[in-house]
Write a protein that holds these residues in place. Structure first.
Motif, PDB file in Angstrom:
ATOM      1  N   MET A 167     -17.718  10.344  -1.318  1.00 17.47           N
ATOM      2  CA  MET A 167     -16.848   9.168  -1.232  1.00 17.47           C
ATOM      3  C   MET A 167     -16.161   8.953  -2.581  1.00 17.47           C
ATOM      4  N   PRO A 168     -14.826   8.714  -2.603  1.00 20.45           N
ATOM      5  CA  PRO A 168     -14.129   8.498  -3.865  1.00 20.45           C
ATOM      6  C   PRO A 168     -14.578   7.201  -4.514  1.00 20.45           C
ATOM      7  N   ASP A 169     -14.302   7.058  -5.850  1.00 23.72           N
ATOM      8  CA  ASP A 169     -14.684   5.811  -6.501  1.00 23.72           C
ATOM      9  C   ASP A 169     -13.869   4.662  -5.926  1.00 23.72           C
ATOM     10  N   LEU A 170     -14.317   3.438  -6.208  1.00 22.22           N
ATOM     11  CA  LEU A 170     -13.757   2.273  -5.553  1.00 22.22           C
ATOM     12  C   LEU A 170     -12.277   2.090  -5.854  1.00 22.22           C
ATOM     13  N   LEU A 171     -11.870   2.306  -7.096  1.00 24.88           N
ATOM     14  CA  LEU A 171     -10.463   2.114  -7.445  1.00 24.88           C
ATOM     15  C   LEU A 171      -9.573   3.107  -6.715  1.00 24.88           C
ATOM     16  N   ALA A 172      -9.978   4.369  -6.692  1.00 29.25           N
ATOM     17  CA  ALA A 172      -9.179   5.375  -5.990  1.00 29.25           C
ATOM     18  C   ALA A 172      -9.090   5.047  -4.506  1.00 29.25           C
ATOM     19  N   ALA A 173     -10.202   4.621  -3.916  1.00 34.25           N
ATOM     20  CA  ALA A 173     -10.199   4.282  -2.493  1.00 34.25           C
ATOM     21  C   ALA A 173      -9.379   3.030  -2.219  1.00 34.25           C
ATOM     22  N   THR A 174      -9.373   2.102  -3.173  1.00 30.70           N
ATOM     23  CA  THR A 174      -8.621   0.862  -2.990  1.00 30.70           C
ATOM     24  C   THR A 174      -7.123   1.118  -2.929  1.00 30.70           C
ATOM     25  N   ARG A 175      -6.662   2.070  -3.696  1.00 29.33           N
ATOM     26  CA  ARG A 175      -5.217   2.349  -3.703  1.00 29.33           C
ATOM     27  C   ARG A 175      -4.724   2.762  -2.322  1.00 29.33           C
ATOM     28  N   ASP A 176      -5.606   3.294  -1.503  1.00 26.89           N
ATOM     29  CA  ASP A 176      -5.227   3.654  -0.137  1.00 26.89           C
ATOM     30  C   ASP A 176      -5.054   2.413   0.746  1.00 26.89           C
ATOM     31  N   VAL A 177      -5.665   1.294   0.331  1.00 25.12           N
ATOM     32  CA  VAL A 177      -5.607   0.068   1.129  1.00 25.12           C
ATOM     33  C   VAL A 177      -4.450  -0.829   0.704  1.00 25.12           C
ATOM     34  N   VAL A 178      -3.961  -0.623  -0.525  1.00 20.95           N
ATOM     35  CA  VAL A 178      -2.967  -1.537  -1.107  1.00 20.95           C
ATOM     36  C   VAL A 178      -1.711  -1.627  -0.252  1.00 20.95           C
ATOM     37  N   GLU A 179      -1.161  -0.487   0.130  1.00 16.67           N
ATOM     38  CA  GLU A 179       0.075  -0.487   0.926  1.00 16.67           C
ATOM     39  C   GLU A 179      -0.128  -1.204   2.256  1.00 16.67           C
ATOM     40  N   LEU A 180      -1.257  -0.960   2.876  1.00 16.89           N
ATOM     41  CA  LEU A 180      -1.566  -1.609   4.150  1.00 16.89           C
ATOM     42  C   LEU A 180      -1.685  -3.124   3.971  1.00 16.89           C
ATOM     43  N   ALA A 181      -2.364  -3.548   2.913  1.00 15.56           N
ATOM     44  CA  ALA A 181      -2.527  -4.979   2.653  1.00 15.56           C
ATOM     45  C   ALA A 181      -1.190  -5.647   2.382  1.00 15.56           C
ATOM     46  N   ALA A 182      -0.333  -4.985   1.600  1.00 15.15           N
ATOM     47  CA  ALA A 182       0.982  -5.546   1.290  1.00 15.15           C
ATOM     48  C   ALA A 182       1.836  -5.671   2.548  1.00 15.15           C
ATOM     49  N   LYS A 183       1.784  -4.659   3.391  1.00 13.99           N
ATOM     50  CA  LYS A 183       2.578  -4.657   4.619  1.00 13.99           C
ATOM     51  C   LYS A 183       2.166  -5.785   5.552  1.00 13.99           C
ATOM     52  N   ASN A 184       0.884  -6.138   5.529  1.00 14.50           N
ATOM     53  CA  ASN A 184       0.368  -7.149   6.453  1.00 14.50           C
ATOM     54  C   ASN A 184       0.212  -8.536   5.829  1.00 14.50           C
ATOM     55  N   ALA A 185       0.616  -8.710   4.583  1.00 12.43           N
ATOM     56  CA  ALA A 185       0.379  -9.972   3.872  1.00 12.43           C
ATOM     57  C   ALA A 185       1.061 -11.153   4.552  1.00 12.43           C
ATOM     58  N   ALA A 186       2.315 -10.982   4.944  1.00 12.50           N
ATOM     59  CA  ALA A 186       3.044 -12.087   5.575  1.00 12.50           C
ATOM     60  C   ALA A 186       2.429 -12.442   6.926  1.00 12.50           C
ATOM     61  N   ASP A 187       2.054 -11.428   7.700  1.00  8.45           N
ATOM     62  CA  ASP A 187       1.427 -11.697   8.994  1.00  8.45           C
ATOM     63  C   ASP A 187       0.060 -12.359   8.823  1.00  8.45           C
ATOM     64  N   ALA A 188      -0.663 -11.984   7.771  1.00 11.82           N
ATOM     65  CA  ALA A 188      -1.960 -12.611   7.517  1.00 11.82           C
ATOM     66  C   ALA A 188      -1.793 -14.107   7.299  1.00 11.82           C
ATOM     67  N   GLU A 189      -0.734 -14.490   6.616  1.00 11.95           N
ATOM     68  CA  GLU A 189      -0.452 -15.918   6.423  1.00 11.95           C
ATOM     69  C   GLU A 189      -0.181 -16.613   7.748  1.00 11.95           C
ATOM     70  N   THR A 190       0.665 -16.001   8.547  1.00 11.72           N
ATOM     71  CA  THR A 190       1.032 -16.593   9.828  1.00 11.72           C
ATOM     72  C   THR A 190      -0.166 -16.701  10.763  1.00 11.72           C
ATOM     73  N   ASN A 191      -0.973 -15.642  10.801  1.00 14.74           N
ATOM     74  CA  ASN A 191      -2.112 -15.594  11.716  1.00 14.74           C
ATOM     75  C   ASN A 191      -3.357 -16.284  11.161  1.00 14.74           C
ATOM     76  N   ARG A 192      -3.336 -16.621   9.884  1.00 14.11           N
ATOM     77  CA  ARG A 192      -4.455 -17.252   9.184  1.00 14.11           C
ATOM     78  C   ARG A 192      -5.716 -16.382   9.229  1.00 14.11           C
ATOM     79  N   ARG A 193      -5.523 -15.113   9.163  1.00 11.33           N
ATOM     80  CA  ARG A 193      -6.618 -14.147   9.100  1.00 11.33           C
ATOM     81  C   ARG A 193      -6.036 -12.789   8.724  1.00 11.33           C
ATOM     82  N   LEU A 194      -6.864 -11.921   8.190  1.00  9.08           N
ATOM     83  CA  LEU A 194      -6.434 -10.574   7.880  1.00  9.08           C
ATOM     84  C   LEU A 194      -6.320  -9.749   9.153  1.00  9.08           C
ATOM     85  N   ASP A 195      -5.455  -8.746   9.100  1.00 14.86           N
ATOM     86  CA  ASP A 195      -5.352  -7.805  10.201  1.00 14.86           C
ATOM     87  C   ASP A 195      -6.640  -6.985  10.277  1.00 14.86           C
TER      88      ASP A 195
END
Length: 371
Positions: free
Chosen positions: A1-29
């Motif tokens: 398993m990669p270290d946490l920082l390297a693995a996190t970078r794979d999640v960043v784009e997904l989190a950014a893409k869903n940030a506005a919807d997370a606000e609207t839905n009041r929960r994370l995707d």
């Protein structure tokens, strides 16, 4: 398993893409939550005997901050997911084994205020209560909740681990900021909790983990508690600076938006000061993490850690305010990420664990007493 920082970078784009919807839905995707868990946040502090990493506080700072630059709600949930895994390691070993029976990636959420009632019964307790503001509770596998239990002289706060099928959730999270955290209310009605799934708050506060195998399980709670809440604010401020800088660069570039030399100087000072404040706050938080990772945290260092986290949060909010107020009306548009970073920074920094007055009194008391 990669270290946490390297693995996190794979999640960043997904989190950014869903940030506005997370606000609207009041929960994370759900996909974002799966990404956070897959990256290793849930297992970050889990004892190695259960497949976890029993890792460092320092190793958590940058991954959470990077996530916060994309979506502060995601960073908050990732940070608390790691922190609750650490707290779970204070249960008796049998209780830990039950929580992590399916592996170290169980998503544990938490309610830290003693708002429940625990009545002793044969083999354990009967537990009831209602706990608001439980982040990411909808996606949880387990919850660690605090309740008052009878003590020798007076009731004492204890933590109890309860599985998802024992509690219900009330939809109560309607807020100005941090909307995507889904911090709704957890409710328990007369649920039996066996003795191996309970531990005193005192043991967590003192860093007295059962069969501790790593430094991260021996650190007093107050020495590091603020990190879980302050580092997402670091991400918010860095995200605000990243959103503000290209706009100002365009403004300073000339053309139809050309501005006077006087205004140029004001923008340059805002940029330099905000970045300096962000860097200073990050240094404070990194010191808190390094001191905890070294072990043997002194009582004075405990209070300094609380002070540093609260001061860092105040500094980061000031930097975010500076950027937001100089960005003009356009920053207030619903589709402008700067206003979301600004709201999230204020909401996160208002957490009870980041109040400077409380931290200052404890720190000053130690200094004045010469301890």
């Amino acid at each position: 398993m990669p270290d946490l920082l390297a693995a996190t970078r794979d999640v960043v784009e997904l989190a950014a893409k869903n940030a506005a919807d997370a606000e609207t839905n009041r929960r994370l995707d759900p996909e974002v939550v799966r990404g956070v868990v897959a990256a290793g946040f849930a297992r970050h502090f889990v004892p190695t005997r259960f497949g976890g990493r029993a890792s460092t506080f320092t190793g958590l700072v940058e991954p959470v901050a990077v996530l916060g630059e994309a979506c502060v709600s995601t960073a908050w949930c990732a940070s608390l997911t790691a922190a609750l895994g650490r707290m779970t390691a204070y249960l008796p070993v049998e209780g830990q084994a039950e929580v992590w029976s399916d592996g170290p990636d169980a998503l544990v959420v938490g309610a830290l205020m003693p708002l429940g009632r625990a009545e002793p019964t044969e083999g354990g307790w009967r537990l009831s209560g209602s706990w608001p503001f439980v982040s990411i509770v909808e996606y949880s596998d387990w919850a660690l909740v605090c309740a008052m239990a009878p003590g020798a002289d007076r009731p004492q706060p204890w933590f109890f681990a309860v599985p998802r099928d024992t509690y219900r959730i009330a939809d109560t999270w309607h807020t100005m900021g941090m909307r995507g955290t889904g911090s709704n209310t957890l409710i328990l009605d007369d649920v039996f909790v066996p003795s191996e799934r309970g531990c005193s708050r005192e043991s967590i506060a003192a860093g007295d983990a059962v069969a501790a195998e790593a430094i991260c399980h021996t650190v007093p709670m107050r020495a590091v508690n603020g990190l879980a809440f302050a580092v997402p604010v670091l991400g918010a401020a860095r995200g605000a600076a990243a959103a503000w800088t290209p706009w100002v660069a365009e403004k300073l570039g000339g053309g139809s938006n050309a501005i006077s030399a006087l205004d140029r100087g004001a923008y340059e000072q805002t940029l330099a000061r905000a970045h300096g404040e962000i860097d200073a706050a990050q240094l404070l938080l990194e010191r808190v993490a390094r001191v905890a990772d070294a072990g043997g945290v002194t009582p004075l260092a405990v209070t300094r850690g609380s002070r540093d986290c609260a001061l860092a949060a105040e500094t980061l909010v000031a930097a975010t305010d500076r950027l937001f107020t100089t960005a003009g009306t356009r920053a207030q548009a619903e589709n402008n990420p700067l206003q979301r970073f600004w709201r999230d920074a204020h909401a996160a920094a208002s957490h009870i664990g980041l109040q400077f007055g409380t931290a200052a009194s404890a720190y000053a008391g130690r200094l004045l007493a010469g301890r």
